[in-house]
Design a protein around this motif. Structure first.
Motif, mmCIF file in Angstrom:
data_model
loop_
_atom_site.group_PDB
_atom_site.id
_atom_site.type_symbol
_atom_site.label_atom_id
_atom_site.label_comp_id
_atom_site.label_asym_id
_atom_site.label_seq_id
_atom_site.Cartn_x
_atom_site.Cartn_y
_atom_site.Cartn_z
ATOM 1 N N PHE A 152 7.214 -13.419 -0.606
ATOM 2 C CA PHE A 152 6.832 -12.106 -0.084
ATOM 3 C C PHE A 152 5.382 -12.050 0.379
ATOM 4 O O PHE A 152 5.045 -11.248 1.254
ATOM 5 C CB PHE A 152 7.090 -11.024 -1.143
ATOM 6 C CG PHE A 152 8.413 -10.338 -0.984
ATOM 7 C CD1 PHE A 152 8.493 -9.046 -0.515
ATOM 8 C CD2 PHE A 152 9.584 -10.993 -1.305
ATOM 9 C CE1 PHE A 152 9.713 -8.412 -0.363
ATOM 10 C CE2 PHE A 152 10.812 -10.379 -1.159
ATOM 11 C CZ PHE A 152 10.875 -9.079 -0.688
ATOM 12 N N GLY A 153 4.522 -12.859 -0.217
ATOM 13 C CA GLY A 153 3.128 -12.882 0.221
ATOM 14 C C GLY A 153 2.532 -11.482 0.289
ATOM 15 O O GLY A 153 2.707 -10.664 -0.613
ATOM 16 N N PRO A 154 1.824 -11.164 1.394
ATOM 17 C CA PRO A 154 1.183 -9.849 1.514
ATOM 18 C C PRO A 154 2.168 -8.696 1.679
ATOM 19 O O PRO A 154 1.790 -7.538 1.530
ATOM 20 C CB PRO A 154 0.289 -10.001 2.751
ATOM 21 C CG PRO A 154 0.921 -11.099 3.541
ATOM 22 C CD PRO A 154 1.500 -12.051 2.530
ATOM 23 N N MET A 155 3.436 -8.998 1.957
ATOM 24 C CA MET A 155 4.432 -7.932 2.112
ATOM 25 C C MET A 155 4.607 -7.135 0.829
ATOM 26 O O MET A 155 4.923 -5.945 0.859
ATOM 27 C CB MET A 155 5.773 -8.530 2.545
ATOM 28 C CG MET A 155 6.907 -7.519 2.670
ATOM 29 S SD MET A 155 6.579 -6.201 3.885
ATOM 30 C CE MET A 155 6.693 -7.148 5.395
ATOM 31 N N MET A 156 4.344 -7.775 -0.321
ATOM 32 C CA MET A 156 4.497 -7.058 -1.584
ATOM 33 C C MET A 156 3.535 -5.872 -1.649
ATOM 34 O O MET A 156 3.913 -4.767 -2.056
ATOM 35 C CB MET A 156 4.244 -8.020 -2.756
ATOM 36 C CG MET A 156 4.691 -7.480 -4.098
ATOM 37 S SD MET A 156 6.458 -7.221 -4.198
ATOM 38 C CE MET A 156 6.475 -5.541 -4.826
ATOM 39 N N ALA A 157 2.294 -6.078 -1.215
ATOM 40 C CA ALA A 157 1.332 -4.979 -1.199
ATOM 41 C C ALA A 157 1.701 -3.946 -0.142
ATOM 42 O O ALA A 157 1.517 -2.734 -0.344
ATOM 43 C CB ALA A 157 -0.073 -5.510 -0.956
ATOM 44 N N THR A 158 2.235 -4.403 0.987
ATOM 45 C CA THR A 158 2.670 -3.476 2.037
ATOM 46 C C THR A 158 3.741 -2.527 1.499
ATOM 47 O O THR A 158 3.688 -1.310 1.727
ATOM 48 C CB THR A 158 3.217 -4.251 3.242
ATOM 49 O OG1 THR A 158 2.179 -5.067 3.792
ATOM 50 C CG2 THR A 158 3.738 -3.303 4.318
ATOM 51 N N VAL A 159 4.701 -3.080 0.778
ATOM 52 C CA VAL A 159 5.755 -2.256 0.183
ATOM 53 C C VAL A 159 5.157 -1.241 -0.787
ATOM 54 O O VAL A 159 5.466 -0.042 -0.743
ATOM 55 C CB VAL A 159 6.789 -3.150 -0.541
ATOM 56 C CG1 VAL A 159 7.730 -2.287 -1.399
ATOM 57 C CG2 VAL A 159 7.592 -3.958 0.460
ATOM 58 N N MET B 1 -1.597 5.260 -11.042
ATOM 59 C CA MET B 1 -2.259 4.229 -11.846
ATOM 60 C C MET B 1 -2.592 3.014 -10.974
ATOM 61 O O MET B 1 -1.977 2.811 -9.921
ATOM 62 C CB MET B 1 -1.377 3.812 -13.031
ATOM 63 C CG MET B 1 -0.173 2.945 -12.699
ATOM 64 S SD MET B 1 1.234 3.797 -11.903
ATOM 65 C CE MET B 1 1.732 4.918 -13.211
ATOM 66 N N PRO B 2 -3.561 2.185 -11.372
ATOM 67 C CA PRO B 2 -3.860 0.975 -10.612
ATOM 68 C C PRO B 2 -2.641 0.058 -10.547
ATOM 69 O O PRO B 2 -1.970 -0.182 -11.555
ATOM 70 C CB PRO B 2 -5.003 0.327 -11.394
ATOM 71 C CG PRO B 2 -5.616 1.441 -12.173
ATOM 72 C CD PRO B 2 -4.489 2.368 -12.512
ATOM 73 N N VAL B 3 -2.367 -0.455 -9.354
ATOM 74 C CA VAL B 3 -1.213 -1.319 -9.119
ATOM 75 C C VAL B 3 -1.693 -2.639 -8.519
ATOM 76 O O VAL B 3 -2.502 -2.650 -7.592
ATOM 77 C CB VAL B 3 -0.202 -0.643 -8.158
ATOM 78 C CG1 VAL B 3 0.833 -1.638 -7.655
ATOM 79 C CG2 VAL B 3 0.476 0.534 -8.841
ATOM 80 N N LEU B 4 -1.198 -3.740 -9.057
ATOM 81 C CA LEU B 4 -1.403 -5.058 -8.475
ATOM 82 C C LEU B 4 -0.069 -5.533 -7.934
ATOM 83 O O LEU B 4 0.903 -5.663 -8.681
ATOM 84 C CB LEU B 4 -1.931 -6.042 -9.523
ATOM 85 C CG LEU B 4 -2.056 -7.508 -9.086
ATOM 86 C CD1 LEU B 4 -3.034 -7.662 -7.927
ATOM 87 C CD2 LEU B 4 -2.462 -8.389 -10.268
ATOM 88 N N ALA B 5 0.000 -5.762 -6.622
ATOM 89 C CA ALA B 5 1.234 -6.188 -5.964
ATOM 90 C C ALA B 5 1.095 -7.662 -5.595
ATOM 91 O O ALA B 5 0.344 -8.013 -4.681
ATOM 92 C CB ALA B 5 1.491 -5.341 -4.723
ATOM 93 N N ILE B 6 1.811 -8.518 -6.303
ATOM 94 C CA ILE B 6 1.688 -9.966 -6.150
ATOM 95 C C ILE B 6 2.882 -10.516 -5.387
ATOM 96 O O ILE B 6 4.033 -10.237 -5.720
ATOM 97 C CB ILE B 6 1.606 -10.660 -7.524
ATOM 98 C CG1 ILE B 6 0.367 -10.209 -8.300
ATOM 99 C CG2 ILE B 6 1.606 -12.176 -7.366
ATOM 100 C CD1 ILE B 6 0.282 -10.801 -9.703
#
Length: 304
Positions: free
Chosen positions: A258-265, A247-252
């Motif tokens: 966490f900044g961009p690390m959230m999307a990296t995870v 499903m579409p995920v938004l990592a904030i």
């Protein structure tokens, strides 16, 4: 049942928490849902597509009041307190996130909600992931905010961060050390994980400190962290068996957290990940920048 428990606590001389400082809209009601070995305190309101908001440690479902006030205009908003926290029951076991995903499923079943969007923060991310990976057909979109997932991606490196000492805080005396000092313990997190600590208001600090001083609450909070090793084992097994979330995920991430690390995870755990960063905010984004957070979440939930 909860009303009688609160009356009994008051009669015993135990101070009860004040009302949430940022109130939910008047159309949001509360309900106690018994499921999966726990009684979950849930706020429900609005009409339209369902969205479930899961809080993290140091707060309760009360953190979502500003976002709920926005979403309730055109969504059915469901806001539980996690087991052991807030006004939910305090069972001795079941704090692994796989079990708590069962709590979420039970709440939705009781409300006759087949599928929903998920918006989660901190430990809520971990519960939300365990629910989404086991019930992908029930999750339309998934927003995760500013916390890692045990066993996923750079988890072992995350554990080395000295700011996360509380992940391993344990032993036979941990509850005795903080008993009566809950505010001192929690202030450490509210201050160190904020870009601007003063934005985590005094009223909110008093409110949450009183909730975490309720009998069994700190024990339950420590149990959430103690379960991380099992959560890591479970998450690795989920990923191996089920693959990445579809499903579409938004990592904030908060800009100062966490900044961009959230999307990296999340790219280790999901195939369709959008990165989001909340400016001028640390970990406590609903306190530090609720306007930008609500706008970003609403935009993502409205996307096709």
């Amino acid at each position: 049942m909860l009303r009688f428990v609160l009356i009994a606590l008051g009669a015993a001389g135990i101070a009860l928490p004040a009302a949430a400082q940022v109130p939910f809209p008047a159309e949001v009601r509360t309900q106690e849902i018994t499921t999966n070995g726990a009684t979950i305190h849930v706020r429900i309101g609005g009409t339209g597509p369902a969205v479930v908001l899961l809080h993290g440690y140091g707060e309760t479902g009360d953190m979502w009041a500003p976002l709920a006030a926005d979403l309730v205009r055109d969504h059915t908003v469901v806001v539980p307190d996690l087991r052991g926290l807030g006004l939910s029951s305090k069972p001795e076991t079941g704090f692994d996130k796989k079990t708590q995903a069962g709590d979420v499923a039970g709440v939705l079943d009781a409300l006759k909600i087949d599928h929903a969007d998920l918006v989660t923060h901190d430990i809520g991310n971990m519960v939300g992931y365990a629910f989404a990976v086991q019930h992908p057909e029930r999750v339309k979109r998934f927003v995760l905010i500013d916390a890692p997932l045990p066993g996923i991606g750079p988890w072992e490196e995350v554990l080395k961060n000295p700011l996360l000492w509380h992940f391993r805080f344990g032993g036979p005396d941990m509850e005795r050390l903080v008993a009566g000092r809950e505010r001192i313990y929690l202030d450490r997190f509210w201050n160190e994980f904020s870009a601007t600590p003063s934005r985590f208001s005094e009223a909110a600090r008093e409110h949450y400190a009183e909730l975490y001083a309720l009998p069994g609450a700190m024990h339950s909070g420590f149990a959430q962290f103690a379960a991380f090793d099992q959560d890591a084992v479970d998450n690795k097994a989920f990923l191996a068996a089920n693959g990445k979330l579809g499903m579409p995920v938004l990592a904030i991430g908060g800009e100062k957290s966490f900044g961009p690390m959230m999307a990296t995870v999340m790219r280790f755990a999901a195939s369709d990940v959008t990165e989001g960063i909340i400016p001028d905010a640390g970990h406590w984004i609903m306190e530090e920048n609720p306007t930008a957070t609500s706008a970003m979440v609403r935009s993502f939930l409205a996307s096709q």
